[in-house]
Every structure is written in structure tokens, then in C-alpha cells.
Design an enzyme around this catalytic site. Structure first.
Site, PDB file in Angstrom:
ATOM      1  N   GLY A 326       0.862  -1.190   0.000  1.00 25.20           N
ATOM      2  CA  GLY A 326       0.000   0.000   0.000  1.00 25.20           C
ATOM      3  C   GLY A 326       0.888   1.225   0.000  1.00 25.20           C
ATOM      4  CB  CYS A 395      -7.677  23.696  19.539  1.00 29.47           C
ATOM      5  SG  CYS A 395      -7.795  25.423  19.856  1.00 29.47           S
TER       6      CYS A 395
HETATM    7  N1  LLP Z   1      -2.308  -5.877   3.865  1.00 21.63           N
HETATM    8  C1  LLP Z   1      -2.855  -5.821   5.093  1.00 21.63           C
HETATM    9  C2  LLP Z   1      -3.658  -6.929   5.567  1.00 21.63           C
HETATM   10  C3  LLP Z   1      -2.656  -4.695   5.895  1.00 21.63           C
HETATM   11  O1  LLP Z   1      -3.187  -4.658   7.099  1.00 21.63           O
HETATM   12  C4  LLP Z   1      -1.896  -3.606   5.403  1.00 21.63           C
HETATM   13  C5  LLP Z   1      -1.691  -2.407   6.193  1.00 21.63           C
HETATM   14  C6  LLP Z   1      -1.357  -3.701   4.110  1.00 21.63           C
HETATM   15  C7  LLP Z   1      -1.571  -4.860   3.373  1.00 21.63           C
HETATM   16  C8  LLP Z   1      -0.551  -2.606   3.484  1.00 21.63           C
HETATM   17  O2  LLP Z   1       0.609  -2.344   4.196  1.00 21.63           O
HETATM   18  P1  LLP Z   1       1.686  -1.281   3.630  1.00 21.63           P
HETATM   19  O3  LLP Z   1       2.300  -1.868   2.377  1.00 21.63           O
HETATM   20  O4  LLP Z   1       0.953  -0.037   3.357  1.00 21.63           O
HETATM   21  O5  LLP Z   1       2.669  -1.150   4.722  1.00 21.63           O
HETATM   22  N2  LLP Z   1      -1.732   3.882   9.200  1.00 21.63           N
HETATM   23  C9  LLP Z   1      -0.411   3.317   9.316  1.00 21.63           C
HETATM   24  C10 LLP Z   1      -0.253   2.078   8.490  1.00 21.63           C
HETATM   25  C11 LLP Z   1      -1.233   1.008   8.851  1.00 21.63           C
HETATM   26  C12 LLP Z   1      -1.104  -0.191   7.965  1.00 21.63           C
HETATM   27  C13 LLP Z   1      -2.233  -1.101   8.170  1.00 21.63           C
HETATM   28  N3  LLP Z   1      -2.217  -2.247   7.353  1.00 21.63           N
HETATM   29  C14 LLP Z   1       0.619   4.371   8.908  1.00 21.63           C
HETATM   30  O6  LLP Z   1       0.239   5.487   8.596  1.00 21.63           O
HETATM   31  O7  LLP Z   1       1.814   4.121   8.955  1.00 21.63           O
END
Ligand code: LLP
Length: 471
Positions: A326, A395
Site C-alpha cells: 500500500g 487546538c
Molecule cells: N495488507 C494488510 C492486511 C494490511 O493490514 C496492510 C496495512 C497492508 C496490506 C498494506 O501495508 P503497507 O504496504 O501499506 O505497509 N496507518 C499506518 C499504516 C497502517 C497499515 C495497516 N495495514 C501508517 O500510517 O503508517
């Protein structure tokens, strides 16, 4: 560096030519590498930051600030790197984009055009994908608490795989599939017990996690046995996601080893051959100096080598491999453009530069102590002269975007461009303090298209209802 030859060369100089061309090619390679870091960003003759051929000062004039800018060529380039390394470079593999990082209609269209699959985790993300005409068969539906409505929507749409997270979901899903008289292809989400080195809030593969069936205590075995007894569920494989923003490729090697070991144990125990292994996402990206992400090709090589070793050791047939990046698809493609407003200097302590957004459009420093880099977009070629901290307009003291960054002396009205904000910024934005969410523009080849309109004050009241007795 470009070698310019402006006079006839002597023979001895000619001998130097191959060497000069070699040096030149090294430089060009380095330049390309640096370019790729932030996609098509460059500083133009006016000293303005340019992205996708668009002058950011002009973008600010036309679309206002704060503004999310997404670099289309960069997103496509990364998709192609993933497809090249994993899909073309490997046999039987699929790359699916985790849309939680940034989900909009336009993004789903780009992902479809680039041939990737899509990971969704809610009815909302699924709805977005379906409205974008994303082929349902290439959608994977995740989530640890999917509702009956969401599962019904997924079955009716014909999504490719539902990734079953827990026993509660399994029983509802089997029941719904029976009611709809449709067999559903599933993966089982397991927690393999891997502690990837990343922030604890974005670490998910360890045993103390809300996600999935635990491998080590036999829960995953029970889940599989139960799923195989559900007449309307077809178990295609297993899934794990060990965390996010991971730099050590060894974590993925370890994951492959454990998962193949488990798939092989199942085969020995009950003779059932799991055909698909979904390794989740998590590949880390560059945000700020000190971050040293690996190359996508090395990620693919690590997975491939680990797979070959594990399948050989376990005498297990190679399953289909799926990965779900992602952040690494959109993170470095996004830039947030702000206007500098008030500036407060506390001598010998800190200088605060306040911008017209904040934790509402980027909560990642507040949540994960995330680090970012920024430049003054209207004076991008000027020397940096002071260290400042960038704060928002909420805030809340924790409403910080960047702690201690070197900038030219900023004045009110300057534009600040914070880079690498493409993932988990727009998708985690909020209306705290009733701030309106910024718009999103997609830039490419000198054109900028609005892909998400800026919210207005009236949008804030869209769902407010005033009961008659309060009027
Ligand atoms: N697959 C699953 C099942 C996941 O839970 C996630 C991310 C991904 C793929 C994608 O992961 P990536 O390639 O983006 O690392 N809000 C947090 C990140 C939370 C990720 C949650 N799951 C941040 O801003 O760092």
C-alpha cells in the site's frame, strides 16, 4: 554531470572518452535514482518546486492550500516495478494494492489500468472500487470485524477472495453464502508470530494482535478444520501481514519460511493442499534522511529465494504468491502543499512555523512519531538557514507536522511542500476542529486534475440534523 566537448580533441584526450562516458553514465544513473525517490519532482528556473510538470506555486493559486498533490507517473512507475519484479519476474504471483493507503475512484482506475489487484478492508473501500468499475474478481476483502452487510455486498459483487479473520466471521460468511447459494473463495488470515522492526501500532504479525488465527497455539489448525467443513467456503490459501514500513527484507524471508512450513504441516496432517500464500504488505519507503528502503527488485528476489528454499526443504509444491503493498505504491508519490501563516519564535527553544493544515490532514507524527521532509515550494532553490518546527492550526499541542527541519527563513505567505505524504494521509484525514479536508489533484505531463474536491463549510454540515425542538 554532463560532459560538454567544445573543441577538437587530441588523441590522448580521445583515449579518455570511454572513461568520461562511463563517469557520465554513473551520474545519470544516480540522477535517475534520486529522481525516483520523489518521482517527477524538480526545481524549475523560477526556483519553484515542480511536480508532474506542474509548478506548485501555480497549483496553489489555482486550487488553494492545503492541497494534496499526487504524481501519476510516479505511481504508475512503482506499479510497473512491482509488476515487473513479482509478476513478470516470477511464476504465478499477483500484486494487489492495499487501498487503505489511498483510496479514491481515480486511484482505483490507475491500479486497474496497471493490472494490479486490490485489497479493501471495508464496505466503503469496496464501494469505491466497485464504483470505479474495478473488476470484482481481482478484489481481496480484508478486515477483522466485517459486518453482515459488508460480507453480503462482497458476495453479491463476486469479490475474488474474502480473507477470513476469525471464527465469528467464518460462521456468518458460511451462513450468508448458503442463503445466497454461492460458494465463496477464502483465505485464512493467520498471525505467524513475527515481530517486524517497526512502530508498535503498525506491527501486526506478532501473537498479541487483534488480527487473525494464531499459528503457534493450534487456533489456525482449528480454523482450517472448521472452514473445510463449511460447505459454502472454499479454502484457497492463507494470508499473513507482519507489519508496515519494514526495511529488513529478512522479516519477509522469515515470514515465507514460517508460512510454507505451516502449509506443508497442513498437507502432512490432513492431506489438504493450500494453493495460495498471501504475504501481506509492509515494504518500507523513504520519508526522511536516515530511511534506507530496499529496492523492489531485491524484495522480490528475497521472496523468491526464500520460497525456493522453503519449498525445497519442505518438499512442498510452490503456491501462488500474493503481496499487498500500500504505502510503497503511493507514499512517495504524494506531496502536501501548505501556506505558511503565523510564526512564533521562543528564543533558544524553538521556532514554530504554522501552516493552514495539520494533524487533520496528516496525523502520522501525532500517531507514530513519523518524520517528514519539506521545502519552501516558492523558494525551493534557496539555501536553508534555520531550524524550525512545523505545526498545524488545530487546538492541540500535539498538532505537529515536522520537528526540527532546516529551511530558508520562512515568512508568512510562503508555500511549504511536505513530501512523501501519499500514503495514510488523505485516507486518515479528519474534520477535527471542523477543519475542511484538502482537495487532491493528480498531476501528470503538466496537467493537474482534481480527483477529490476540497471540502467546503457546507460539506461539514452535510450530515448534521437540527431537531425541530432546537430550531
Ligand atoms: N495488507 C494488510 C492486511 C494490511 O493490514 C496492510 C496495512 C497492508 C496490506 C498494506 O501495508 P503497507 O504496504 O501499506 O505497509 N496507518 C499506518 C499504516 C497502517 C497499515 C495497516 N495495514 C501508517 O500510517 O503508517
Amino acid at each position: 554531470m554532463v560532459v560538454v566537448i567544445d573543441k577538437p580533441m587530441a588523441t590522448e584526450d580521445l583515449l579518455l572518452l570511454p572513461f568520461l562516458f562511463f563517469l557520465n553514465s554513473l551520474y545519470i544513473e544516480r540522477e535517475e535514482e534520486e529522481m525516483r525517490l520523489h518521482g517527477t519532482q524538480l526545481v524549475n528556473e523560477q526556483g519553484h518546486l515542480e511536480i508532474g510538470g506542474c509548478d506548485t506555486v501555480e497549483l496553489a493559486k489555482k486550487f488553494g492550500t492545503p492541497l494534496y498533490i499526487m504524481d501519476e507517473a510516479h505511481i504508475r512507475d512503482i506499479c510497473q516495478q512491482y509488476q515487473g519484479s513479482f509478476v513478470k519476474g516470477m511464476e504465478n504471483a499477483e500484486v494487489i494494492y492495499a487501498s487503505k493507503a489511498f483510496s479514491t475512484l481515480a486511484m482505483c482506475r490507475i491500479i486497474d489500468e496497471e493490472g494490479l489487484g486490490l485489497d479493501v478492508v471495508s464496505g466503503g473501500e469496496l464501494y469505491t472500487a466497485l464504483q470505479a468499475n474495478f473488476p470484482a474478481a481481482r478484489i481481496y476483502f480484508h478486515g477483522n470485524n466485517k459486518s453482515r452487510e459488508e460480507l453480503t455486498m462482497a458476495i453479491n459483487a463476486g469479490v475474488g477472495r474474502i480473507v477470513v479473520d476469525n471464527f465469528h466471521e467464518m460462521s456468518i460468511l458460511n451462513e450468508l453464502a448458503e442463503d445466497l447459494n454461492q460458494r465463496v473463495n477464502i483465505l485464512l488470515r493467520v498471525t505467524p508470530g513475527i515481530e517486524a522492526h517497526t512502530h508498535e501500532y503498525i506491527r501486526t504479525g506478532q501473537i498479541d494482535s487483534k488480527f487473525g488465527f494464531t499459528l503457534s497455539d493450534g487456533t489456525a489448525d482449528r480454523a482450517l478444520d472448521l472452514a473445510l467443513s463449511c460447505p459454502f467456503l472454499v479454502v484457497e490459501g492463507i494470508h499473513a501481514h507482519i507489519g508496515s514500513q519494514i526495511f529488513e527484507l529478512d522479516s519477509f524471508r522469515h515470514e515465507v519460511q514460517i508460512m510454507i512450513g505451516y502449509m506443508s504441516d497442513i498437507h502432512v496432517r490432513i492431506g489438504y493442499l493450500l494453493q495460495e500464500l498471501n504475504l501481506g504488505g509492509g515494504f518500507g519507503i523513504y520519508y526522511a534522511s536516515g530511511d534506507e528502503p530496499a529496492q523492489i527488485t531485491d524484495y522480490a528476489k528475497t521472496v523468491q529465494a526464500a520460497l525456493e528454499d522453503a519449498c525445497r526443504d519442505q518438499k512442498f509444491p510452490r503456491p501462488k504468491i500474493i503481496i499487498e503493498p500500500g504505502r510503497s505504491i503511493v507514499g512517495t508519490a504524494g506531496t502536501t502543499l501548505y501556506t505558511v501563516g503565523s510564526i512564533k519564535e521562543i528564543p533558544e527553544i524553538r521556532k514554530y512555523i504554522a501552516v493552514d493544515g495539520g494533524m487533520t490532514d496528516n496525523p502520522r507524527l501525532a500517531l507514530y512519531q513519523a518524520r517528514y521532509e519539506a521545502v519552501l515550494a516558492n523558494r525551493a532553490s534557496e539555501e536553508t538557514v534555520e531550524s524550525v518546527s512545523v505545526t498545524g492550526k488545530c487546538c492541540e499541542s500535539g498538532d505537529m507536522l515536522i520537528l526540527d527541519i532546516d529551511l530558508p527563513k520562512a515568512i508568512s505567505g510562503d508555500l511549504l511542500a511536505v513530501s512523501c505524504t501519499g500514503a495514510y494521509n488523505y485516507s486518515m484525514s479528519s474534520n477535527y476542529n471542523r477543519l475542511t479536508r484538502p482537495g487532491v489533484v493528480l498531476v501528470a505531463g503538466g496537467h493537474a486534475d482534481v480527483i477529490v474536491r476540497r471540502e467546503t463549510h457546507s460539506d461539514l454540515l452535510r450530515n448534521d440534523v437540527l431537531p425541530a425542538r432546537l430550531k
